[in-house]
Write a protein that holds these residues in place. Structure first.
Motif, PDB file in Angstrom:
ATOM      1  N   TYR A 116       0.842  -1.201   0.000  1.00  0.00           N
ATOM      2  CA  TYR A 116       0.000   0.000   0.000  1.00  0.00           C
ATOM      3  C   TYR A 116       0.876   1.249   0.000  1.00  0.00           C
ATOM      4  O   TYR A 116       0.631   2.187  -0.764  1.00  0.00           O
ATOM      5  N   TYR A 117       1.893   1.270   0.850  1.00  0.00           N
ATOM      6  CA  TYR A 117       2.810   2.414   0.882  1.00  0.00           C
ATOM      7  C   TYR A 117       3.460   2.628  -0.482  1.00  0.00           C
ATOM      8  O   TYR A 117       3.628   3.755  -0.928  1.00  0.00           O
ATOM      9  N   GLU A 118       3.813   1.540  -1.127  1.00  0.00           N
ATOM     10  CA  GLU A 118       4.408   1.646  -2.463  1.00  0.00           C
ATOM     11  C   GLU A 118       3.383   2.209  -3.447  1.00  0.00           C
ATOM     12  O   GLU A 118       3.688   3.113  -4.226  1.00  0.00           O
ATOM     13  N   HIS A 119       2.163   1.683  -3.392  1.00  0.00           N
ATOM     14  CA  HIS A 119       1.096   2.144  -4.283  1.00  0.00           C
ATOM     15  C   HIS A 119       0.814   3.638  -4.094  1.00  0.00           C
ATOM     16  O   HIS A 119       0.528   4.365  -5.037  1.00  0.00           O
ATOM     17  N   GLU A 120       0.902   4.097  -2.843  1.00  0.00           N
ATOM     18  CA  GLU A 120       0.613   5.495  -2.519  1.00  0.00           C
ATOM     19  C   GLU A 120       1.817   6.415  -2.727  1.00  0.00           C
ATOM     20  O   GLU A 120       1.751   7.607  -2.451  1.00  0.00           O
ATOM     21  N   GLY A 121       2.918   5.866  -3.207  1.00  0.00           N
ATOM     22  CA  GLY A 121       4.096   6.671  -3.500  1.00  0.00           C
ATOM     23  C   GLY A 121       4.941   7.012  -2.286  1.00  0.00           C
ATOM     24  O   GLY A 121       5.804   7.887  -2.357  1.00  0.00           O
ATOM     25  N   LEU A 122       4.713   6.320  -1.173  1.00  0.00           N
ATOM     26  CA  LEU A 122       5.492   6.590   0.029  1.00  0.00           C
ATOM     27  C   LEU A 122       6.802   5.816   0.054  1.00  0.00           C
ATOM     28  O   LEU A 122       7.744   6.203   0.723  1.00  0.00           O
ATOM     29  N   LEU A 123       6.845   4.730  -0.665  1.00  0.00           N
ATOM     30  CA  LEU A 123       7.988   3.831  -0.623  1.00  0.00           C
ATOM     31  C   LEU A 123       8.278   3.343  -2.035  1.00  0.00           C
ATOM     32  O   LEU A 123       7.352   3.007  -2.770  1.00  0.00           O
ATOM     33  N   THR A 124       9.546   3.341  -2.393  1.00  0.00           N
ATOM     34  CA  THR A 124       9.934   2.881  -3.724  1.00  0.00           C
ATOM     35  C   THR A 124      11.103   1.908  -3.605  1.00  0.00           C
ATOM     36  O   THR A 124      12.262   2.306  -3.762  1.00  0.00           O
ATOM     37  N   PRO A 125      10.792   0.652  -3.295  1.00  0.00           N
ATOM     38  CA  PRO A 125      11.888  -0.306  -3.142  1.00  0.00           C
ATOM     39  C   PRO A 125      12.555  -0.597  -4.479  1.00  0.00           C
ATOM     40  O   PRO A 125      11.947  -0.453  -5.543  1.00  0.00           O
ATOM     41  N   GLY A 126      13.822  -1.005  -4.391  1.00  0.00           N
ATOM     42  CA  GLY A 126      14.518  -1.433  -5.601  1.00  0.00           C
ATOM     43  C   GLY A 126      13.966  -2.783  -6.038  1.00  0.00           C
ATOM     44  O   GLY A 126      13.121  -3.380  -5.366  1.00  0.00           O
ATOM     45  N   ARG A 127      14.420  -3.215  -7.158  1.00  0.00           N
ATOM     46  CA  ARG A 127      14.012  -4.533  -7.683  1.00  0.00           C
ATOM     47  C   ARG A 127      15.264  -5.315  -8.055  1.00  0.00           C
ATOM     48  O   ARG A 127      16.240  -4.743  -8.537  1.00  0.00           O
ATOM     49  N   ASN A 128      15.212  -6.620  -7.845  1.00  0.00           N
ATOM     50  CA  ASN A 128      16.339  -7.441  -8.270  1.00  0.00           C
ATOM     51  C   ASN A 128      16.128  -7.903  -9.709  1.00  0.00           C
ATOM     52  O   ASN A 128      15.149  -7.505 -10.354  1.00  0.00           O
ATOM     53  N   SER A 129      17.020  -8.754 -10.197  1.00  0.00           N
ATOM     54  CA  SER A 129      16.945  -9.198 -11.593  1.00  0.00           C
ATOM     55  C   SER A 129      15.677  -9.997 -11.884  1.00  0.00           C
ATOM     56  O   SER A 129      15.246 -10.086 -13.033  1.00  0.00           O
ATOM     57  N   SER A 130      15.053 -10.542 -10.837  1.00  0.00           N
ATOM     58  CA  SER A 130      13.792 -11.275 -11.005  1.00  0.00           C
ATOM     59  C   SER A 130      12.588 -10.364 -10.769  1.00  0.00           C
ATOM     60  O   SER A 130      11.464 -10.839 -10.644  1.00  0.00           O
ATOM     61  N   ASN A 131      12.833  -9.072 -10.671  1.00  0.00           N
ATOM     62  CA  ASN A 131      11.805  -8.049 -10.437  1.00  0.00           C
ATOM     63  C   ASN A 131      11.131  -8.183  -9.069  1.00  0.00           C
ATOM     64  O   ASN A 131      10.010  -7.743  -8.880  1.00  0.00           O
ATOM     65  N   ARG A 168      10.909  -7.207  -5.079  1.00  0.00           N
ATOM     66  CA  ARG A 168      11.242  -6.044  -4.257  1.00  0.00           C
ATOM     67  C   ARG A 168      12.466  -6.338  -3.396  1.00  0.00           C
ATOM     68  O   ARG A 168      12.572  -7.396  -2.797  1.00  0.00           O
ATOM     69  N   ARG A 169      13.340  -5.323  -3.298  1.00  0.00           N
ATOM     70  CA  ARG A 169      14.507  -5.389  -2.428  1.00  0.00           C
ATOM     71  C   ARG A 169      14.565  -4.083  -1.652  1.00  0.00           C
ATOM     72  O   ARG A 169      14.606  -3.007  -2.232  1.00  0.00           O
ATOM     73  N   TYR A 170      14.511  -4.198  -0.337  1.00  0.00           N
ATOM     74  CA  TYR A 170      14.509  -3.024   0.527  1.00  0.00           C
ATOM     75  C   TYR A 170      15.897  -2.810   1.105  1.00  0.00           C
ATOM     76  O   TYR A 170      16.597  -3.763   1.435  1.00  0.00           O
ATOM     77  N   SER A 171      16.269  -1.548   1.255  1.00  0.00           N
ATOM     78  CA  SER A 171      17.592  -1.186   1.749  1.00  0.00           C
ATOM     79  C   SER A 171      17.509  -0.613   3.159  1.00  0.00           C
ATOM     80  O   SER A 171      16.421  -0.387   3.695  1.00  0.00           O
ATOM     81  N   GLU A 172      18.669  -0.350   3.731  1.00  0.00           N
ATOM     82  CA  GLU A 172      18.739   0.315   5.035  1.00  0.00           C
ATOM     83  C   GLU A 172      18.110   1.708   4.953  1.00  0.00           C
ATOM     84  O   GLU A 172      17.474   2.162   5.897  1.00  0.00           O
TER      85      GLU A 172
END
Length: 132
Positions: A30-45, A47-51
């Motif tokens: 939901y946070y991603e959908h609402e533009g609050l969070l933009t996690p990276g993606r790995n080669s398999s697409n 989600r990858r979250y960072s510190e």
């Protein structure tokens, strides 16, 4: 975990990140959908979250805990994403929220004093009537 030049970057799956933040996977999406969070993606697409994502989510949680509406948090997130030129706007938004919290805290303190007064009244009345 990724390795850059002598620097180790921790990355988390959505499940790991969910446990770290104590937020459900649906909330993170939901946070991603609402533009609050933009996690990276790995080669398999996936989600990858960072510190950096972790500290950002902890700040979002703090804003929510202080009663900031999601729309204001979204506004802050857009300003944050726009970069350093928005620092004054972000400070203004947080300052306004802080002022609103100060007013709310004062009101809560006044209410607490009134409740304490009423509780003391009842305590005294109970003592008085039990001595009869």
């Amino acid at each position: 975990m990724s390795r850059g030049r002598d620097v180790i970057f921790l990355e988390y799956t959505i499940g790991e990140f969910s446990k770290l933040t104590n937020l459900g996977i649906h909330t993170l999406r939901y946070y991603e959908h609402e533009g609050l969070l933009t996690p990276g993606r790995n080669s398999s697409n996936r989600r990858r979250y960072s510190e950096k994502d972790l500290s950002w989510v902890m700040f979002i949680k703090r804003l929510k805990d202080t009663g900031m509406p999601i729309k204001k948090i979204q506004c802050y997130a857009k300003l944050r994403a726009a970069g350093e030129s928005t620092l004054p706007d972000r400070m203004e938004l947080l300052s306004a929220h802080r002022n609103a919290l100060c007013i709310q805290i004062r009101q809560l303190q006044e209410n607490m004093e009134k409740l304490d007064s009423k509780i003391e009244f009842y305590r005294m009345e109970i003592e008085r009537t039990s001595k009869k």
